[in-house]
Design an enzyme around this catalytic site. Structure first.
Site, PDB file in Angstrom:
ATOM      1  N   LYS A 201       0.853  -1.178   0.000  1.00  0.00           N
ATOM      2  CA  LYS A 201       0.000   0.000   0.000  1.00  0.00           C
ATOM      3  C   LYS A 201       0.893   1.232   0.000  1.00  0.00           C
ATOM      4  O   LYS A 201       1.683   1.455   0.921  1.00  0.00           O
ATOM      5  CB  LYS A 201      -0.906   0.011   1.229  1.00  0.00           C
ATOM      6  CG  LYS A 201      -1.732   1.287   1.322  1.00  0.00           C
ATOM      7  CD  LYS A 201      -2.785   1.198   2.391  1.00  0.00           C
ATOM      8  CE  LYS A 201      -3.555   2.505   2.486  1.00  0.00           C
ATOM      9  NZ  LYS A 201      -4.611   2.445   3.479  1.00  0.00           N
ATOM     10  N   LYS A 256      -2.083  -1.457  -3.967  1.00  0.00           N
ATOM     11  CA  LYS A 256      -2.949  -0.286  -3.924  1.00  0.00           C
ATOM     12  C   LYS A 256      -2.119   0.980  -4.045  1.00  0.00           C
ATOM     13  O   LYS A 256      -1.093   1.073  -3.364  1.00  0.00           O
ATOM     14  CB  LYS A 256      -3.687  -0.306  -2.578  1.00  0.00           C
ATOM     15  CG  LYS A 256      -4.583   0.858  -2.311  1.00  0.00           C
ATOM     16  CD  LYS A 256      -5.167   0.723  -0.925  1.00  0.00           C
ATOM     17  CE  LYS A 256      -5.982   1.958  -0.627  1.00  0.00           C
ATOM     18  NZ  LYS A 256      -6.400   2.010   0.742  1.00  0.00           N
TER      19      LYS A 256
HETATM   20  C1  PBG Z   1      -7.148   3.846   5.374  1.00  0.00           C
HETATM   21  C2  PBG Z   1      -7.593   3.565   3.991  1.00  0.00           C
HETATM   22  C3  PBG Z   1      -7.426   4.447   2.924  1.00  0.00           C
HETATM   23  C4  PBG Z   1      -8.008   3.857   1.817  1.00  0.00           C
HETATM   24  C5  PBG Z   1      -8.509   2.615   2.223  1.00  0.00           C
HETATM   25  N1  PBG Z   1      -8.233   2.443   3.575  1.00  0.00           N
HETATM   26  C6  PBG Z   1      -6.869   5.805   2.892  1.00  0.00           C
HETATM   27  C7  PBG Z   1      -5.554   6.073   3.472  1.00  0.00           C
HETATM   28  O1  PBG Z   1      -4.725   5.195   3.645  1.00  0.00           O
HETATM   29  O2  PBG Z   1      -5.350   7.236   3.791  1.00  0.00           O
HETATM   30  C8  PBG Z   1      -8.056   4.493   0.472  1.00  0.00           C
HETATM   31  C9  PBG Z   1      -9.032   3.958  -0.499  1.00  0.00           C
HETATM   32  C10 PBG Z   1      -9.343   4.867  -1.609  1.00  0.00           C
HETATM   33  O3  PBG Z   1      -8.717   5.909  -1.841  1.00  0.00           O
HETATM   34  O4  PBG Z   1     -10.304   4.532  -2.324  1.00  0.00           O
HETATM   35  N2  PBG Z   1      -6.808   2.803   6.166  1.00  0.00           N
END
Ligand code: PBG
Length: 333
Positions: A201, A256
């Protein structure tokens, strides 16, 4: 790669000439069963539009159930739920994250009671619950503390699993959380709950609309997540993260965001040959939607092409805010 003939005996366009032969030699296909629909669930009040994600809404529990029903009707196998928590329930220790009466477990219970066959995935991370908007517990300097956070994530995952979640999905990027969650679930008779690890991520700017949707943007302010999410410059490091999560017991791993990281997705799938998901994130949705609403692109073929590219790169499943639309379009199309 062996080439069996050369022009003019070989003509690549021969098989492209007719629709039937294009269909026969098609290598990849996007199916409704490849899709997971991420949804925002409201703790209180009626469903609301999300300005930076036109077409997506923060759902109350009744609307959530309507959406669950729609997933089943369209052949979308699972939902991923993201809670929207009121400010007064946010705290430094994120204790609301594992409250069995909290919105996430209540949403899971409701969905699993009404639609037992629908897969329900929950997000394991503290950002909806912390007063800092960070995914973990911060110290005085604002640094997100790893081991303290993992202790809370374990309880959060157990709480979701007990409510009936089929898959818990840690998206927090703390070290060692997959192993800790797996042992905690197993020790508490939850060995059938799967773990989808957000392994690679990235600290991406494409999460902006999501942070608006869950209300963590205002809490974060100018802070960032660079001390735990991955540096977009790194590819090899993603393989280390995936290897660790698989070793700790992840059933599925995730890359991601999606399109900007298709190279990573491809590497992960090729190297490990394990179930690999990708998250086509909020910013990717917003870009397509904005261009479509302005009449600059043709929405349906662009969306289907974007999602297909994820499959071609190696995704077994795709989380996308376009899941329901795409399921409908790919059925007819
Ligand atoms: C936070 C989380 C995020 C997303 C999913 N879970 C945002 C972040 O890490 O700040 C992002 C998903 C998206 O942008 O569609 N745990």
């Amino acid at each position: 790669m062996t080439v069996y003939g050369r022009f003019p005996s070989f003509r690549a366009r021969r098989l492209r000439r007719k629709a039937f032969s294009r269909a026969l030699v098609r290598e990849h296909q996007l199916l409704p069963s490849d899709l997971i629909y991420p949804v925002f669930v409201l703790e209180e009040g009626k469903s609301q539009d999300i300005p930076s994600m036109p077409g997506q809404r923060r759902l109350d529990l009744d609307d959530l159930c309507r959406v669950g029903e729609r997933c089943l009707a369209l052949g979308v196998p699972a939902l991923a739920i993201f809670p929207v928590v009121p400010d007064r329930k946010k705290s430094e220790d994120a204790s609301e994250a594992w409250n069995p009466e909290g919105i996430a477990p209540r949403a899971v219970l409701r969905l699993k009671t009404e639609f037992p066959e629908l897969g329900v995935i929950t997000d394991v991370a503290l950002d909806p619950y912390t007063s800092s908007g960070q995914d973990g517990i911060i110290d005085r300097e604002g640094y997100v503390q790893n081991d303290e956070t993992v202790q809370v994530l374990k309880e959060q995952a157990l709480c979701h699993s007990r409510a009936g979640a089929d898959i818990v999905a840690p998206s927090d990027m703390m070290d060692g959380r997959i192993g800790a969650i797996r042992s905690h679930l197993d020790a508490n008779k939850q060995s059938q709950t799967s773990i989808l690890a957000y392994s690679a991520k990235y600290a991406s700017a494409f999460y902006g609309p999501f942070r608006d949707a869950v209300g963590s943007a205002a809490k974060l302010g100018k802070a960032d997540k660079y001390t735990y999410q991955m540096d977009p410059s790194n590819a090899e490091e993603a393989l280390t993260e995936v290897a660790l999560d698989l070793a700790e017991g992840a059933d599925m791993v995730m890359v991601k965001p999606g399109l900007p990281y298709l190279d990573i997705l491809r590497l992960v799938k090729q190297r490990f040959a394990r179930p690999t998901f990708v998250y086509h994130v909020s910013g990717e949705y917003a870009m397509l939607k904005a261009a479509a609403q302005n009449g600059w692109i043709d929405e349906k073929p662009c969306v289907l092409e974007a999602l297909l590219s994820c499959k071609r790169a190696g995704a077994d499943a795709i989380l996308s805010y376009y899941a329901l639309d795409a399921a409908e379009w790919s059925r007819i199309g």
